[in-house]
Design a protein around this motif. Structure first.
Motif, mmCIF file in Angstrom:
data_model
loop_
_atom_site.group_PDB
_atom_site.id
_atom_site.type_symbol
_atom_site.label_atom_id
_atom_site.label_comp_id
_atom_site.label_asym_id
_atom_site.label_seq_id
_atom_site.Cartn_x
_atom_site.Cartn_y
_atom_site.Cartn_z
ATOM 1 N N SER A 618 0.873 -1.180 0.000
ATOM 2 C CA SER A 618 0.000 0.000 0.000
ATOM 3 C C SER A 618 0.906 1.224 0.000
ATOM 4 N N SER A 619 0.294 2.368 0.223
ATOM 5 C CA SER A 619 1.080 3.600 0.225
ATOM 6 C C SER A 619 1.954 3.712 1.455
ATOM 7 N N THR A 620 1.689 2.888 2.477
ATOM 8 C CA THR A 620 2.484 2.961 3.706
ATOM 9 C C THR A 620 3.031 1.607 4.119
ATOM 10 N N GLU A 621 2.897 0.575 3.291
ATOM 11 C CA GLU A 621 3.309 -0.764 3.680
ATOM 12 C C GLU A 621 4.125 -1.423 2.566
ATOM 13 N N VAL A 622 5.156 -2.164 2.983
ATOM 14 C CA VAL A 622 6.001 -2.916 2.061
ATOM 15 C C VAL A 622 6.180 -4.324 2.642
ATOM 16 N N ARG A 676 9.140 -13.437 6.535
ATOM 17 C CA ARG A 676 8.535 -12.324 5.820
ATOM 18 C C ARG A 676 8.025 -11.336 6.854
ATOM 19 N N LEU A 677 7.947 -10.080 6.454
ATOM 20 C CA LEU A 677 7.530 -9.012 7.363
ATOM 21 C C LEU A 677 6.885 -7.913 6.538
ATOM 22 N N VAL A 678 5.771 -7.395 7.069
ATOM 23 C CA VAL A 678 5.108 -6.244 6.443
ATOM 24 C C VAL A 678 5.513 -5.012 7.230
ATOM 25 N N LEU A 679 6.242 -4.112 6.580
ATOM 26 C CA LEU A 679 6.636 -2.851 7.195
ATOM 27 C C LEU A 679 5.503 -1.854 6.994
ATOM 28 N N SER A 680 5.009 -1.313 8.080
ATOM 29 C CA SER A 680 3.903 -0.361 8.000
ATOM 30 C C SER A 680 4.358 0.993 8.521
ATOM 31 N N GLY A 681 3.487 1.980 8.323
ATOM 32 C CA GLY A 681 3.789 3.326 8.788
ATOM 33 C C GLY A 681 4.873 4.012 7.987
ATOM 34 N N LEU A 682 5.089 3.601 6.744
ATOM 35 C CA LEU A 682 6.115 4.217 5.913
ATOM 36 C C LEU A 682 5.572 5.467 5.239
ATOM 37 N N ALA A 1012 -9.407 -2.012 8.525
ATOM 38 C CA ALA A 1012 -8.513 -1.561 9.584
ATOM 39 C C ALA A 1012 -7.074 -1.739 9.131
ATOM 40 N N GLN A 1013 -6.213 -0.806 9.530
ATOM 41 C CA GLN A 1013 -4.777 -0.875 9.298
ATOM 42 C C GLN A 1013 -4.077 -0.665 10.636
ATOM 43 N N ALA A 1014 -2.750 -0.698 10.604
ATOM 44 C CA ALA A 1014 -2.003 -0.501 11.845
ATOM 45 C C ALA A 1014 -2.184 0.912 12.378
ATOM 46 N N ASP A 1015 -2.323 1.884 11.486
ATOM 47 C CA ASP A 1015 -2.458 3.266 11.943
ATOM 48 C C ASP A 1015 -3.699 3.942 11.371
ATOM 49 N N TRP A 1119 13.305 -8.128 21.324
ATOM 50 C CA TRP A 1119 11.853 -8.001 21.513
ATOM 51 C C TRP A 1119 11.177 -7.776 20.164
ATOM 52 N N ALA A 1120 10.091 -8.463 19.910
ATOM 53 C CA ALA A 1120 9.271 -8.215 18.719
ATOM 54 C C ALA A 1120 8.199 -7.189 19.090
ATOM 55 N N ASP A 1121 7.933 -6.255 18.140
ATOM 56 C CA ASP A 1121 7.028 -5.152 18.476
ATOM 57 C C ASP A 1121 5.555 -5.491 18.303
ATOM 58 N N GLY A 1122 5.216 -6.690 17.800
ATOM 59 C CA GLY A 1122 3.804 -7.044 17.638
ATOM 60 C C GLY A 1122 3.099 -6.242 16.565
ATOM 61 N N GLY A 1123 3.864 -5.603 15.694
ATOM 62 C CA GLY A 1123 3.254 -4.788 14.644
ATOM 63 C C GLY A 1123 3.091 -3.337 15.021
ATOM 64 N N CYS A 1124 3.342 -2.969 16.293
ATOM 65 C CA CYS A 1124 3.262 -1.581 16.757
ATOM 66 C C CYS A 1124 4.628 -1.192 17.290
ATOM 67 N N PRO A 1125 5.222 -0.132 16.789
ATOM 68 C CA PRO A 1125 6.577 0.225 17.224
ATOM 69 C C PRO A 1125 6.646 0.370 18.735
#
Length: 1521
Positions: A618-622, A676-682, A1012-1015, A1119-1125
């Motif tokens: 998406s526009s904020t996720e890779v 694999r990992l989805v980077l969000s909030g970009l 719903a998204q992370a942010d 520590w893993a952030d659980g998808g939230c920084p």
């Protein structure tokens, strides 16, 4: 008391002085000022002074004492504060009392004075002056004591001549006469002072001046080097000038004569001379003699020095001396006389006295200035006869011969030495002493004489002393020590020490330990062994694999003797080795130490992950995916991966991908083979560099080669800039703009949408029109003439429409108007005609007037009548002819189209007619509407109104006025319909009809969360009825748990929106309201949704912890952030032996990948507690930690896994088993007690909240601090201010308007009470409305939310308008848990529902509704107001926070406090240029609530904008918002 010492080589003297602290000079603290007065009243002059000791005051008038009569009273007294107050009281002021008064305060330290004039109106007056005495050669100052006021001039005369007569005389305007260097013949005499005023009145007074001459002494010659003891001396003293009588006095060295012990006699020779006679002079008479002559004019002195010559004499006579060799000795020789005698020493030539020669001083001899001869470390060579002689040329002098004897005690030239011998060999120790014989030599060891069969001694005499030797047949280790040789004779003793060192090969090193370990090296440490009394030359560390035997030449590491640690390198990872350490000195290599076994560590992965791929989601996720490194490069177990990303710059896209680029931000993924990992909030439409690193228990391996991925395009987050209107015509406007800033485009701009809408038409106007263009300007065509338009521009990309610019107000040019809307001409009397008309439906500008055209039958043509633009009718006189009328309207551009022509035929009757015009009328809800019905006719016609064909019932809200018009107040939806006015008289009838339409706010939309998204949350809503007026926009209200309500404005043509900038993994509540020109409608039902993400995920202890003996290291990046920084960490520790939890840090930033706890106890056992916080909550984990046995250098990654050959398992130790069992029993008991306490707290909490509305309790906020209703943010505590810095620190003072009153009740237990319309629901239509809540006890889930919050009951909360991302931690967290559907019902009780629009058609219905909603009010007079709103348009106002770059912050117009506004006049929106409304203006627009206690004017609102608080004694407040 202070003591001063002075000394030289001959003697020393001292003197003492006493310093008394506390004395202070006087200081005036109050004084009188200059005054000008009339004669008669009493006057008091006062001065106040302080000082220590207390000062005394003296008062003078013009330099003379104040008059001594019964009108003057002078006094002073001391206050309790040690202030001295002095005053002069004059009971009845007279002219002669004027002058300059002076108060002088003096004590033993100093004096201070103050002067000021007291002027008394009257004729000039000069007070009598006593005789003035002057001293010849000094300055004479005389001040004329003039009184009276005003005085024009003061002059001085002598013998009738006005002064000054010469250059030594000066006269000042204030009456002061100065004569420099007064002389008796020239200046003695009578002087006259004369004062004159402007009326030429004179006053004169004489004063006698006398000049006295002080004495002068004839110089006396000095009496030095003339006298010897026994002579007679006389000192003369004669004056050569001065007035008689003269007295003489004598002093010696400042002390008066005669004095005891000095036979000196003073004799008076005549009136002009005297002498001082000493009969038998001695050395005691030497000194300075002073003659003092004195008369009435002054005192003069003259000092004469006198000296007496004295031959030398002994003060300390020399004597014989005896001293031991090597010591110091002083031969004293001191003589006295005048002049001071010279002292010399000479030495005898040979052993007998007789012949002497000049003494050549040796280096150890020193002659002092007082004559003493000092020898330091005297030797035998200094023994001799010496003579001391003192001379001063007076007499023959004195001399004395003395003998210096030097004795020789035993002495060792070498005080100590060292002897080394190999173990088992012979040893020989010698000592040689110098000194007088006989002499005794003794050997001692440990303070005792040597006594061993192996020890032998022998001695031998020498010329200057004796030598002794101690022999040892076989030397052993215990012979090592310090041997002392003591020498004694009759004159003293001495000692020499000999250190015997028995040397051997070193022992084996002890305490061999393995310290810091790596995969290919390790550090070995040991303690230094016994070196065999020979310096170590080095160590050897030998090592071999466990499977091999010790060979003849095993692998080794040579270590210098200064070190006790060594690093063994080039080892194999994860391999076991045997190690031992040997010491070496000059005698050879010692025995090896104990053998230890050790295993090397793992290594970090040596290879990077493979097949790394990145794809934009998406526009904020890779999405990033990868495969594990090659198996042989793991170097241990792969625990996870670090995924790093950063914005790609020009340098970041270079071949290396690393040069001059910002640092990577890493996220942790626990995985095995791949992941694999989805980077969000970009950032939107941004290229990112991405790398992946594998890590094991030892750390991260090399990163993969960077891959590039770009996020998808998104709608622009910033609006176009510099939007302007140019080149407008009557039907077109040219609009220009500039693109949005680069950082807010979020993609490639594909074009722009220009939206315009007329703002002059309130009802049934055209909706907003949008024009799409790709250029930076466009022309809007086919616009209405002379009309205000709001113009806004947005940019769009492939990702959607961006943020619309602020509405710009533009207006088309004027044009000629259309024809008036209608025209009537009726007979109003037998000879009169009234013409009425309507305004043009399209004025196209500002009307400048109407032109009425009149054509009479048989006339010469049409004639014009120019009428005022405000006129709507005109009456004129007529004759019996037929008349035609038509009319036109005009603007500044010109005259418009004419109306149709109306004809009025001749008539002798006046039937009933209506001049008003029927038409369709639209009005806003709750406004006042007036329907005109102006009638004419003879006889006067009767009129009535009908509604929907039935006669209209008047009264209450509907009233027929005297002029026949109908007024409808507080218009309701039920008032819609056809209103007919009919008039009738006997000659005819007429009627008109109005079609009335009522516009209301729109109905509530239907809201749903569709994604719903992370942010963010994807919202969608559907609209219902718009209330008869186009919807202008929507307001999305939302809040997170423990947060405040925020709102976001959305355009009217949008029914879906992605709500961004939300907290990750957080529960939100949302509702939507719609608004039109009439007001804001009711809110939708509240919906709940949660953003994606979870609390942090804890790692295992092996992943998180490494330690050595004293330092524990936490690898926080595991520590893993659980998808939230992760926001920050809290680290605590506790010693398992007992004690409280210790806080290591409460705010460890996630950027600190490693955190260490130092100064722990070696071999200690600890419990660590780590808590990670993110927006979704907190995760707490506890870990057991055991430190290494003892500290080594460096901080190892984990304790060294050493294994000793004599290891005993723990289960074989009974003490360990008993301790474990006791610990388990204690923990079980503690768990039971804790569980019982939890059950009890739950029961108490349920009882405490029983009877209170759950939804209301959830809306309780913290206490308003000291009841000051100011929205001031408190200082943030605990969170990192760099990461969570508030974007705007402005205080929200304007949020509270003085139109709000407050009444809040707080019972003793802190529970809230709900009274009337104290509204605490989630719907707040006034920006910044305050809601008062009580404190809610936080549960376990509230720990993070309230972590940095002051636990104060009754804090306020407020609604904020969404103006930017609210990701930063709030300084003031609300305890509001959220609103449920039950709160929607409370909202509905504060707003009239849409269904009520049709039920309030009559007064009785209104009254019933007032009763039914009475529970919503505290005061009856706070019902819906009929006052018109000062501004009928919705105005935009500033956001609470500035818009950050890349963030949407839509603007909309302000709602009133109730959500609705009422209007009576159409609004041109010319006020939109300001775009801002104060809090007072917003509350004044309220149609629902009003202040029942205080009515504030606009001036009061502008004056500080502070709320008025009405407080009662029981601290009860009422909020009427």
């Amino acid at each position: 008391m202070y003591q001063c010492f002075v000394s030289n080589e001959w003697e020393q003297a001292q003197a003492t002085a006493q310093l008394l602290l506390g004395d202070a000079s006087p200081e005036l603290v109050y004084w009188f000022s200059e005054q000008t007065l009339q004669p008669g009243p009493a006057v008091s002059l006062k001065c106040v002074a302080t000082g220590n000791p207390p000062p005394q005051f003296v008062w003078t008038l013009d330099g003379f004492p104040v008059p001594d009569n019964n009108r003057f009273l002078v006094g002073q007294y001391v206050t309790v504060h040690d202030d001295v107050i002095s005053h002069v009281n004059i009971s009845s002021l007279r002219e002669e009392d004027g002058g300059e008064y002076t108060c002088t305060a003096r004590n033993a330290v100093a004096q201070v004075s103050h002067s000021a004039r007291i002027n008394v109106y009257g004729l000039p007056f000069i007070r009598p002056m006593p005789r003035i005495t002057a001293v010849a050669g000094t300055d004479l100052i005389v001040k004329c004591p003039v009184a009276g006021h005003p005085i024009e001039s003061i002059t001085w005369e002598r013998d009738g001549v006005v002064l000054p007569m010469n250059r030594r005389q000066r006269v000042y305007p204030n009456g002061t006469l100065v004569i420099e260097h007064a002389q008796r013949p020239a200046d003695a005499g009578t002087y006259t002072c004369q004062a004159q005023n402007r009326q030429k009145h004179l006053a004169r007074r004489d004063v006698e001046v006398q000049v006295l001459v002080p004495p002068k002494i004839l110089p006396i010659p000095a009496m030095t080097n003339l006298l010897r003891e026994g002579m007679r001396a006389a000192i003369p003293c004669q004056i050569i000038e001065g007035d008689l009588p003269v007295t003489f006095r004598w002093e010696r060295n400042g002390q008066p004569l005669p004095s005891p012990g000095l036979a000196a006699v003073a004799r008076r020779l005549d009136e002009y001379s005297a002498s001082l006679v000493i009969e038998h002079i001695s050395s005691a008479h030497s000194g300075d003699y002073t003659c003092i002559a004195q008369n009435v004019a002054g005192t003069v002195t003259f000092t004469v020095p006198l000296t007496v010559n004295v031959p030398p004499r002994w003060v300390i006579e020399p004597s014989d001396a005896s001293v031991a060799s090597g010591h110091d000795v002083v031969l004293h020789c001191q003589a006295d006389g005048y002049p001071v005698p010279n002292v010399t020493w000479r030495r005898a030539d040979g052993n007998a006295p007789g012949e002497y020669k000049d003494f050549l001083f040796e280096p150890n001899a020193k002659l002092h200035k007082n004559g003493s001869l000092e020898f330091t470390h005297v030797g035998k060579e200094s023994e001799a006869h010496y003579v001391c002689e003192a001379k001063n040329e007076i007499g023959t002098g004195v001399s004395k011969v003395v003998f210096l004897k030097v004795n020789a005690p035993p002495h060792f030239a070498q005080k100590s030495k060292q002897v080394q011998v190999v173990k088992g060999e012979q040893a020989h120790l010698q000592c040689s002493a110098l000194g007088d014989t006989p002499m005794e030599l003794v050997w001692r060891v440990g303070g005792q004489r040597v006594a061993d069969a192996r020890y032998t001694t022998r001695e031998q005499l020498l010329d200057e002393g004796m030598v002794s030797e101690l022999g040892i047949s076989h030397a052993y280790r215990h012979d090592t020590g310090l041997f002392a040789c003591h020498a004694t004779n009759a004159f003293g003793h001495d000692e020499m020490t000999v250190q015997l060192i028995v040397q051997e090969m070193p022992e084996a090193p002890k305490n061999v330990r393995v310290g810091e370990q790596t995969s290919r090296s390790l550090t070995v440490s040991w303690t230094q062994p016994y070196a065999g009394n020979s310096p170590l030359t080095g160590y050897l560390v030998q090592y071999k694999p466990v499977a091999e035997a010790w060979g003849a030449a095993p692998a080794k590491v040579a270590v210098p003797p200064t070190l006790t640690t060594a690093t063994v390198r080039d080892l194999a990872p994860a391999a076991s080795y045997h190690l031992r350490v040997l010491a070496e000195n000059r005698l050879g290599l010692g025995e090896p130490g104990e053998v230890i076994q050790v295993t090397t560590h793992e290594e970090v992965p040596s290879g990077a992950p493979q097949d790394v791929r990145a794809e934009a989601q998406s526009s904020t996720e890779v999405l990033v995916s990868w495969e594990a490194p090659a198996r042989d490069q793991w170097n241990g177990n792969i625990l996870g991966y670090y995924v790093g990303f950063r914005a790609a710059t020009d340098s970041g896209l270079s071949s290396t991908g690393m040069a001059s680029a910002p640092p990577f931000t890493f996220k942790t993924v626990e995985a095995g083979a791949g992941g694999r990992l989805v980077l969000s909030g970009l950032a939107r439409f941004t290229a990112y560099q991405l790398v992946v690193q594998a890590y094991n228990s030892k750390g991260a391996g090399p990163p993969s080669l960077p891959v590039i991925a770009r996020t998808l395009e998104d709608a622009p987050s910033m609006s176009p800039e510099n939007v302007r209107c140019r080149k407008s015509t009557s039907q077109s406007i040219e609009v220009t703009w500039e693109p949005p800033p680069v950082e807010g485009r979020n993609g490639i701009i594909q074009g722009y949408k220009v939206t315009h809408q007329a703002v002059d038409e309130w009802f049934d106007g055209e909706g907003a029109e949008t024009k799409v263009t790709s250029s930076l300007k466009t022309t809007l065509q086919s616009l209405a003439k002379f009309t205000n338009y709001t113009v806004s521009v947005l940019a769009f990309t492939a990702g959607g429409d961006g943020v619309r610019s602020d509405a710009l107000l533009c207006r088309t040019e004027e044009d000629v108007p259309s024809a008036p809307g209608g025209i009537k001409a009726v007979v109003s009397a037998v000879n009169k005609v009234v013409v009425a008309w309507m305004a043009p439906p399209e004025p196209n500008g500002v009307l400048t007037g109407f032109t009425l055209y009149i054509v009479e039958e048989g006339g010469d043509g049409a004639r014009k009548k120019l009428l005022n633009p405000a006129a709507d009718s005109h009456e004129l006189v007529r004759d019996d002819s037929t008349i035609k009328f038509w009319i036109t309207a005009s603007t500044a551009v010109g005259e418009g189209e004419p109306t149709k022509t109306v004809i009025v035929p001749p008539s002798n009757i006046v039937p009933a007619r209506i001049l008003s015009f029927g038409r369709e009328m639209a009005t806003a809800w709750k406004q006042e509407l007036q329907l005109a019905c102006k009638k004419v006719g003879v006889p006067s016609p009767q009129g009535w109104w009908r509604l929907r064909g039935r006669t209209l019932e008047t009264g209450g809200r509907k009233q027929i006025n005297k002029d026949g018009s109908l007024t409808i107040r507080d218009v309701q939806s039920s008032d819609e319909g056809n209103y007919t006015c009919k008039v009738e008289n006997s000659l005819g009838s007429d009627e008109i009809s109005y079609h009335v339409k009522v516009r209301v706010p729109p109905e509530p939309p239907v809201l749903a969360v569709v994604g719903a998204q992370a942010d963010g949350l994807q919202l969608q809503w559907s609209s219902k009825k718009n209330g008869g007026s186009a919807v202008l926009g929507y307001v999305v209200n939302y809040k997170r748990d423990y947060g405040d309500w925020e709102e976001l404005q959305i355009e009217s043509n949008v029914e879906t929106h992605l709500l961004k900038g939300l907290w990750c993994g957080t529960h939100y509540q949302l509702y939507v309201t719609a608004y039109n020109r009439i007001g804001t409608g009711l809110p939708s039902d509240i919906v709940s949704a949660t953003t994606k993400g979870s609390t942090p995920i804890k790692p295992t202890g092996a992943q998180l912890l490494t330690s050595n003996a004293t330092v524990a290291t936490l690898w926080l990046d595991t520590w893993a952030d659980g998808g939230c920084p992760i926001l920050y960490f809290s680290v605590e520790w506790r010693d398992l032996r007992g004690g409280e939890w210790q806080l290591a840090s409460a705010n460890v930033q996630p950027s600190e990948r490693v955190f260490s706890i130092a100064d722990l106890r070696p071999s200690g056992r600890y419990l660590l507690r780590v808590t990670a916080f993110n927006n979704a909550g907190a995760t707490q984990a506890e870990y057991n930690l055991t430190m290494a046995p003892h500290a080594v250098s460096g901080v190892p990654e984990e304790p060294a896994p050493t294994e000793h050959l004599d290891h005993v398992p723990f289960y074989a130790n009974a003490a360990v088993i008993v301790s474990v069992v006791l610990a388990l029993i204690f923990l079980l008991a503690l768990f039971v007690v804790s569980w019982l306490l939890v059950l009890r707290k739950r029961h108490v909490a349920q009882a405490a909240h029983m009877g209170e509305s759950p939804s209301l309790a959830q809306l309780q906020n913290q206490q308003n601090r000291d009841q000051q209703y100011l929205a001031v943010r408190v200082a943030h505590q605990g969170l990192d201010t760099a990461s969570y810095k508030t974007q705007d620190s402005a205080d929200y003072i304007e949020d509270i308007c003085p139109y709000a009153t407050f009444q809040l009740s707080k019972n003793p237990y802190g529970e809230s009470t709900y009274s009337g319309n104290v509204y605490s629901g989630p719907y707040h239509s006034v920006q910044g409305s305050f809601v008062y809540h009580d404190l809610k006890q936080p549960g376990a889930a509230d720990t993070y939310k309230s972590r940095h919050k002051q636990e104060v009951a009754g804090e306020y909360s407020k609604v904020r308008r969404k103006g930017g991302r609210m990701r930063e931690a709030e300084s003031q967290e609300s305890d509001n848990l959220g609103s449920t559907d039950s709160e929607v019902k409370k909202i509905l009780t504060l707003h009239l529902p849409i269904s009520e629009y049709d039920t309030l058609g009559s007064d009785s219905e209104v009254e019933q509704e007032m009763v039914s909603f009475r529970h919503r009010r505290v005061h009856r007079d706070s019902t819906s107001s009929s006052e018109t709103s000062p501004s009928s348009g919705r105005k935009s106002y500033p956001s609470r926070k500035p818009k950050p770059k890349g963030q949407v912050a839509a603007k909309r117009q302000v709602r009133t406090s109730s959500g609705y506004s009422s209007h009576t006049d159409e609004t041109t929106f010319s006020g939109l240029a300001s775009k801002r409304a104060s809090a007072c203006e917003r509350v004044q627009q309220s149609g629902r609530f009003s202040d029942s206690h205080h009515e504030l004017s606009e001036a009061e609102c502008d004056r500080g904008r502070k709320p008025r608080l009405s407080r009662t004694r029981d601290t009860t407040f009422q909020i009427n918002v």
